[in-house]
Design a protein around this motif. Structure first.
Motif, PDB file in Angstrom:
ATOM      1  N   HIS A 121       0.807  -1.187   0.171  1.00  0.00           N
ATOM      2  CA  HIS A 121       0.118   0.056  -0.024  1.00  0.00           C
ATOM      3  C   HIS A 121       0.763   1.296  -0.149  1.00  0.00           C
ATOM      4  N   CYS A 122       1.896   1.582   0.837  1.00  0.00           N
ATOM      5  CA  CYS A 122       2.850   2.448   1.054  1.00  0.00           C
ATOM      6  C   CYS A 122       3.654   2.632  -0.323  1.00  0.00           C
ATOM      7  N   PHE A 123       4.078   1.771  -0.821  1.00  0.00           N
ATOM      8  CA  PHE A 123       4.749   1.582  -2.174  1.00  0.00           C
ATOM      9  C   PHE A 123       3.943   2.424  -3.311  1.00  0.00           C
ATOM     10  N   GLU A 124       2.873   2.071  -3.167  1.00  0.00           N
ATOM     11  CA  GLU A 124       1.659   2.893  -4.229  1.00  0.00           C
ATOM     12  C   GLU A 124       1.405   4.083  -3.881  1.00  0.00           C
ATOM     13  N   LEU A 125       1.039   4.170  -2.639  1.00  0.00           N
ATOM     14  CA  LEU A 125       0.692   5.606  -1.945  1.00  0.00           C
ATOM     15  C   LEU A 125       1.559   6.845  -2.053  1.00  0.00           C
ATOM     16  N   TYR A 126       2.680   6.440  -1.760  1.00  0.00           N
ATOM     17  CA  TYR A 126       3.911   7.547  -1.662  1.00  0.00           C
ATOM     18  C   TYR A 126       4.454   7.883  -3.223  1.00  0.00           C
ATOM     19  N   ALA A 127       4.363   6.810  -3.802  1.00  0.00           N
ATOM     20  CA  ALA A 127       4.957   6.984  -5.283  1.00  0.00           C
ATOM     21  C   ALA A 127       3.907   7.890  -6.092  1.00  0.00           C
ATOM     22  N   ILE A 128       2.882   7.582  -6.063  1.00  0.00           N
ATOM     23  CA  ILE A 128       1.693   8.584  -6.507  1.00  0.00           C
ATOM     24  C   ILE A 128       1.668   9.953  -6.040  1.00  0.00           C
ATOM     25  N   ARG A 129       1.802  10.015  -4.765  1.00  0.00           N
ATOM     26  CA  ARG A 129       1.972  11.418  -3.950  1.00  0.00           C
ATOM     27  C   ARG A 129       3.057  12.155  -4.529  1.00  0.00           C
ATOM     28  N   THR A 130       4.477  11.464  -4.786  1.00  0.00           N
ATOM     29  CA  THR A 130       5.311  12.074  -4.969  1.00  0.00           C
ATOM     30  C   THR A 130       5.268  12.607  -6.337  1.00  0.00           C
ATOM     31  N   TRP A 131       4.515  11.973  -7.183  1.00  0.00           N
ATOM     32  CA  TRP A 131       4.666  12.171  -8.748  1.00  0.00           C
ATOM     33  C   TRP A 131       3.400  12.799  -9.257  1.00  0.00           C
ATOM     34  N   ILE A 132       2.378  13.045  -8.563  1.00  0.00           N
ATOM     35  CA  ILE A 132       1.077  13.254  -9.114  1.00  0.00           C
ATOM     36  C   ILE A 132       1.102  14.753  -9.585  1.00  0.00           C
ATOM     37  N   VAL A 133       1.914  15.663  -8.945  1.00  0.00           N
ATOM     38  CA  VAL A 133       2.077  17.056  -9.408  1.00  0.00           C
ATOM     39  C   VAL A 133       2.818  16.977 -10.740  1.00  0.00           C
ATOM     40  N   ALA A 134       3.759  16.350 -10.800  1.00  0.00           N
ATOM     41  CA  ALA A 134       4.651  16.173 -12.163  1.00  0.00           C
ATOM     42  C   ALA A 134       3.682  15.489 -13.302  1.00  0.00           C
ATOM     43  N   PHE A 135       2.870  14.445 -12.801  1.00  0.00           N
ATOM     44  CA  PHE A 135       2.045  14.007 -13.932  1.00  0.00           C
ATOM     45  C   PHE A 135       0.872  14.934 -14.198  1.00  0.00           C
ATOM     46  N   TRP A 136       0.264  15.569 -13.450  1.00  0.00           N
ATOM     47  CA  TRP A 136      -0.798  16.507 -13.887  1.00  0.00           C
ATOM     48  C   TRP A 136      -0.108  17.615 -14.607  1.00  0.00           C
ATOM     49  N   THR A 137       0.855  18.044 -14.355  1.00  0.00           N
ATOM     50  CA  THR A 137       1.685  18.955 -15.045  1.00  0.00           C
ATOM     51  C   THR A 137       1.993  18.880 -16.497  1.00  0.00           C
ATOM     52  N   PHE A 138       2.235  17.336 -16.524  1.00  0.00           N
ATOM     53  CA  PHE A 138       2.449  16.611 -18.271  1.00  0.00           C
ATOM     54  C   PHE A 138       1.118  16.862 -18.848  1.00  0.00           C
TER      55      PHE A 138
END
Length: 389
Positions: free
Chosen positions: A206-223
């Motif tokens: 769960h933490c692998f998925e959660l922290y990874a998307i939290r780290t990169w969600i701003v970068a993804f939506w910037t894209f």
């Protein structure tokens, strides 16, 4: 305690929040380096939580909570004052992570020590789900302050958050735990508790998925935003905050679902659903934000929906004399895989074209899907009968 935790979490995602817009271009970071920087807080947490959480079996968790909150504020302030590169930033972020190691699980222990057993499941879920509300506020404040006054100001403002938990700590009545026997870092009884270890390993996925998307969600939506300037209302700030805020009701409802239909069955269903949604987001990464937004909102529910059920399941499966040690293992595994998740996504992006490539985001979301599918395997293993000698 939930209000105090909101304060503790104010600095929690300030680094991921400003990563894409400020730190990556200013410090010339690759995806892997950005992942390491974001994951350094989880690494500092992981290295110290075994000692700090286990100590709560021997001394009042409130005392550790006070020290941890102070160190968290200090590390955040140091980042804003002195960070100039990947390694100095990682050092100060790790210090903040050390402080959070003295705040999150010791805070949970301080709470459960002051509750009757019958109140534990829903109270633990409320505490863990308020984590997501705090993260949403952290995303919002960090990005707004950074855009208005510069990224260093975001650290100065959010460093004040842990002081709220300090105030809460002084309002708690002191409770000394029953004297513990054996060595301080004796995790053998935890490893032997197969039922608890299933929840702990599932929490790691769960933490692998959660922290990874939290780290990169701003970068993804910037894209996504750069490819679709006509949808200017759907900014990275809005999407990241809404994504985080949905996690609180999702975690609470996920635990209620688990109480009604069975913890293992509910968690497994949520994890499979989350993997499917992650793959769909990756597949449609180059599509309109109006196509992606519903998928992101569903993902905002599936990612955290297993959190409360996993943590309350671990706490209820723990042996009473080793609850602090079990919580320590829970956090150590969880935040170890949190750091790994942030870095693994950065590596996937670097290897497949970088964060401006839709195929790179397909690879990144595939990594998320693979990570969360390890959770059902862990739960299946924990249900199997232990072979008799």
């Amino acid at each position: 305690m939930c209000m105090g935790q909101l304060g503790s979490l104010l600095p929690h995602v300030v680094v991921p929040s400003i990563l894409a817009a400020f730190l990556i271009p200013e410090w010339h970071l690759s995806g892997a380096q950005a992942g390491l920087l974001a994951g350094s807080g989880a690494a500092g947490y992981m290295l110290t939580v075994p000692v700090l959480a286990t100590l709560t079996d021997r001394i009042d968790a409130r005392k550790i909570l006070i020290a941890g909150s102070a160190v968290s504020a200090l590390g955040t302030l140091l980042f804003g004052l002195f960070a100039t590169s990947l390694w100095s930033g990682a050092l100060f972020n790790a210090i903040a992570g050390v402080g959070f190691a003295g705040a999150y699980m010791p805070g949970l222990k301080a709470l459960t020590d002051r509750l009757d057993p019958g109140d534990s499941s829903r109270a633990i879920t409320l505490y863990t789900s308020s984590f997501s509300l705090g993260v949403g506020v952290s995303f919002l404040v960090s990005q707004l302050v950074a855009e208005a006054w510069g990224w260093r100001s975001a650290f100065f403002v959010t460093a004040a958050g842990p002081l709220v938990m300090l105030i809460v700590c002084f309002m708690l009545r002191p409770i000394e735990p029953k004297p513990a026997t054996g060595r301080l870092l004796d995790f053998a009884p935890v490893f032997q508790n197969r039922k608890a270890m299933g929840f702990i390993l599932g929490y790691g996925a769960h933490c692998f998925e959660l922290y990874a998307i939290r780290t990169w969600i701003v970068a993804f939506w910037t894209f996504v935003s750069l490819r679709n300037p006509d949808a200017s209302i759907l900014t990275p700030i809005l999407v990241s905050v809404v994504f985080s805020l949905l996690a609180m009701p999702a975690s609470i409802l996920g635990n209620e679902f688990a109480l009604r239909f069975g913890r293992h069955r509910a968690i497994t269903a949520v994890m499979f659903a989350s993997a499917v949604v992650a793959l769909l987001i990756g597949l449609f990464a180059d599509k309109s934000p109006w196509v992606l937004l519903p998928l992101m909102l569903i993902y905002a529910i599936t990612v955290p929906a297993d959190s409360g059920a996993l943590t309350s399941g671990m706490s209820m499966a723990a042996k009473p004399n080793y609850r602090g040690a079990t919580m320590a293992m829970h956090s150590t595994v969880g935040f170890s895989l949190s750091a790994l998740g942030a870095w693994a996504l950065g590596m996937a992006l670097d290897a497949t074209g970088g964060p401006q490539s839709s195929s790179a985001w397909m690879a990144a979301f595939s990594v998320l899907a693979a990570g969360i599918l390890l959770g059902p395997l862990a739960l299946y293993w924990s249900r199997r009968e232990t072979p008799q000698p």
